[in-house]
Motif scaffolding. Structure first.
Motif, PDB file in Angstrom:
ATOM      1  N   HIS A   1       0.864  -1.176   0.000  1.00  0.00           N
ATOM      2  CA  HIS A   1       0.000   0.000   0.000  1.00  0.00           C
ATOM      3  C   HIS A   1       0.898   1.223   0.000  1.00  0.00           C
ATOM      4  N   ALA A   2       0.643   2.156  -0.880  1.00  0.00           N
ATOM      5  CA  ALA A   2       1.527   3.326  -0.982  1.00  0.00           C
ATOM      6  C   ALA A   2       0.813   4.469  -1.685  1.00  0.00           C
ATOM      7  N   ARG A   3       1.402   5.645  -1.516  1.00  0.00           N
ATOM      8  CA  ARG A   3       0.966   6.809  -2.298  1.00  0.00           C
ATOM      9  C   ARG A   3       2.079   7.101  -3.293  1.00  0.00           C
ATOM     10  N   PRO A   4       1.859   6.767  -4.543  1.00  0.00           N
ATOM     11  CA  PRO A   4       2.929   6.930  -5.535  1.00  0.00           C
ATOM     12  C   PRO A   4       3.281   8.399  -5.748  1.00  0.00           C
ATOM     13  N   VAL A   5       4.536   8.625  -6.067  1.00  0.00           N
ATOM     14  CA  VAL A   5       4.941   9.959  -6.508  1.00  0.00           C
ATOM     15  C   VAL A   5       5.465   9.839  -7.931  1.00  0.00           C
ATOM     16  N   GLU A   6       5.219  10.875  -8.727  1.00  0.00           N
ATOM     17  CA  GLU A   6       5.716  10.868 -10.094  1.00  0.00           C
ATOM     18  C   GLU A   6       7.142  11.386 -10.111  1.00  0.00           C
ATOM     19  N   LEU A   7       8.019  10.666 -10.759  1.00  0.00           N
ATOM     20  CA  LEU A   7       9.404  11.119 -10.865  1.00  0.00           C
ATOM     21  C   LEU A   7       9.519  12.142 -11.993  1.00  0.00           C
ATOM     22  N   THR A   8      10.218  13.245 -11.683  1.00  0.00           N
ATOM     23  CA  THR A   8      10.388  14.282 -12.690  1.00  0.00           C
ATOM     24  C   THR A   8      11.857  14.509 -13.025  1.00  0.00           C
ATOM     25  N   ASP A   9      12.745  14.154 -12.126  1.00  0.00           N
ATOM     26  CA  ASP A   9      14.169  14.319 -12.372  1.00  0.00           C
ATOM     27  C   ASP A   9      14.622  13.352 -13.471  1.00  0.00           C
ATOM     28  N   PRO A  10      15.234  13.885 -14.528  1.00  0.00           N
ATOM     29  CA  PRO A  10      15.603  13.037 -15.680  1.00  0.00           C
ATOM     30  C   PRO A  10      16.485  11.843 -15.291  1.00  0.00           C
ATOM     31  N   GLU A  11      17.441  12.055 -14.394  1.00  0.00           N
ATOM     32  CA  GLU A  11      18.312  10.933 -14.005  1.00  0.00           C
ATOM     33  C   GLU A  11      17.559   9.883 -13.212  1.00  0.00           C
ATOM     34  N   GLN A  12      16.680  10.346 -12.324  1.00  0.00           N
ATOM     35  CA  GLN A  12      15.880   9.396 -11.541  1.00  0.00           C
ATOM     36  C   GLN A  12      14.946   8.592 -12.448  1.00  0.00           C
ATOM     37  N   ARG A  13      14.394   9.282 -13.435  1.00  0.00           N
ATOM     38  CA  ARG A  13      13.479   8.596 -14.356  1.00  0.00           C
ATOM     39  C   ARG A  13      14.219   7.519 -15.160  1.00  0.00           C
ATOM     40  N   LEU A  14      15.388   7.887 -15.664  1.00  0.00           N
ATOM     41  CA  LEU A  14      16.167   6.910 -16.431  1.00  0.00           C
ATOM     42  C   LEU A  14      16.571   5.731 -15.557  1.00  0.00           C
ATOM     43  N   HIS A  15      16.945   6.040 -14.320  1.00  0.00           N
ATOM     44  CA  HIS A  15      17.322   4.969 -13.391  1.00  0.00           C
ATOM     45  C   HIS A  15      16.141   4.022 -13.177  1.00  0.00           C
TER      46      HIS A  15
END
Lengths: 228, 228
Positions: free
Chosen positions: B115-129
Motif C-alpha cells: 500500500h503506498a501513495r505513488p509519486v511521479e518522478l520528474t528528475d531526468p536521471e531518476q526517471r532513467l534509473h
C-alpha cells in the motif's frame, strides 16, 4: 506492456471497462474472455477499503456468465467487496519481448479485467454449486473424489457471484515491434522468450496411507516437457 | 488459499497492511518481501477511479525500498494512481494442494501486497534509473545492450515511485492440512502438484538480420527442464 495490435470492440464498452489506453489491443469477443478466465488459476480482486484500494490474490471459478469467489465469512476484503463495485483481473504472461530499444521491451500476455457488483449467495444449492465450480477450476476432477463441505465449513464460508458483462480483454501476441531506424541500424538481437506454467510430478502427502495411487485427473496435468 | 502457518509479524503493521484474516500466514521480514517482488514478473496495480476499484496488470521493478512503475502519460489508471493511495500485489503460485475434502483444497504461493501513495518522478536521471530498473527486472542484462530511451519516448512516459514500507507478505508451503477424521477415513489421495514458470527456447524476431546470435543473458534464462 506498451504495444499495439488490431482494433477490436471491447465487451460492453462502458467508460470504465473501455481501456483508456492500448484501446487497440482490446480483444472483443466473449469467447476470448472465457478462454482467459478458464486458463488462469488465480485472480487479483480489487476492493475499496476505507477509501483506499486493496488488491488481493484469490482463487475463482467461472460458470457461464458468472464468476465465483469465496472466502472466510470473517474476511474484511470480501465484506468490502459486497459494499460496492469490485475489479477482478486475471493475467497470463506468455513471453518476454526483447526489443532493440529499451522502451519497446514488452510482454506477450492475455488479461481480463472485470468490473462488477458482487452478490453474496445464500441459497444452499447455489453455494454448493459455486464451490464445486471453484474447486473444479483449480483441480479438475476433484470435487466428486473428496469429502463435500460440511455444515460447519459452509457456515464459515462466504460465496460471491459476479456478473461477467462488464469486462475487457487484452491480448498481445507476436514478436518485437521496433522502430524502423533501430531495425535498420542492426546489431542488436530482438525476439521473444516464450514462457509458460508447468506442473511437475505430484508429491503425495506425508500422512497418506500406503496403497493410494495418484489419480489420473492429477497425473494428466503433469506436463511432459521437452528438454532444450 | 485458506490455511494456517506459523505466526510472524507483518512489515509495518498498520491496520490496512495487516491481513485481517490468515494473519498467521503473514510472513515478516523484509528479505521475504524483496524475494517475492524480485521473483515476480508482473504486478497487479489497484487504483480507485470514479469511486470504483480498477485492477490492471503491469510490469515493475524494485530498487532498495522503492518499487517503480511506468506507463504512458495518457494512461488514466496511472493518473488516478497519483491522486491517492494504490495497492500493488505480486503473486507466484508454486503448487496446487489436493486435500481429502473440498474445503481444504489450497495453493502454495508467495504473495506481496503493498500500500503506498505513488509519486511521479520528474528528475531526468531518476526517471532513467527507474526505467533501467524496470527493464532489467523483466529482462536482466538488456538495458546496456539496446538503444536507450530518446527524448520523445521519455516525454510520453510517466514513471511512478512507491515506498515499500507498508506491505504484507504471505507464503504458504507444505502439503495438505486435512481434518484428522478425513485422514483416518482414508481412501482418498492427497498431495501437492508443484507448479513453476519456465522459459522455452528464444524465437528471434522475423526482421532480425542474419548473423545475430541470441545473447547469453537471454539463453541463460531458458530452463533445462527434466522430462517426467
Amino acid at each position: 506492456m506498451s504495444e499495439t495490435a488490431p482494433t477490436r470492440t471491447p465487451l460492453s464498452p462502458t467508460p470504465r471497462s473501455t481501456p483508456t489506453r492500448l484501446k487497440d489491443r482490446a480483444a472483443a469477443d466473449r469467447a476470448e474472455l472465457d478462454a482467459v478466465l478458464d486458463a488462469g488459476l488465480v485472480c487479483h480482486l480489487g476492493v475499496v477499503l476505507g477509501g483506499s484500494p486493496v488488491v488481493i490474490p484469490t482463487v475463482y471459478g467461472r460458470d457461464g456468465d458468472t464468476l465465483y469467489l469465496h472466502g472466510s465469512t470473517g474476511a474484511g476484503n470480501l465484506r468490502a467487496a459486497l459494499r460496492g463495485a469490485v475489479s477482478v483481473a486475471v493475467t497470463q504472461v506468455d513471453g518476454l519481448i526483447y526489443a532493440r530499444s529499451a522502451m519497446h521491451f514488452s510482454m506477450n500476455y492475455r488479461s481480463a479485467v472485470i468490473h462488477a457488483r458482487p452478490v453474496e449467495l445464500t441459497d444452499p444449492e447455489q453455494r454448493l454449486h459455486a464451490l464445486r465450480i471453484i474447486v473444479e477450476h483449480a483441480a479438475p476432477g476433484s470435487w466428486d473424489a473428496v469429502r463435500a463441505p460440511n455444515k460447519k465449513e459452509l457456515a464459515a464460508t462466504m460465496v460471491l457471484a459476479l456478473d461477467l458483462t462488464e469486462a475487457s480483454v487484452k491480448v498481445r501476441t507476436g514478436g518485437p515491434r521496433d522502430d524502423e531506424a533501430d531495425i535498420a541500424a542492426g546489431g542488436v538481437w530482438a525476439g521473444t522468450l516464450p514462457m509458460r506454467q508447468v506442473f511437475d510430478a505430484p508429491i503425495s502427502s506425508e500422512d497418506l496411507e500406503p496403497g493410494i495411487e495418484v489419480p489420473e485427473h492429477v497425473l494428466a496435468r503433469v506436463d511432459r516437457v521437452p528438454v532444450h
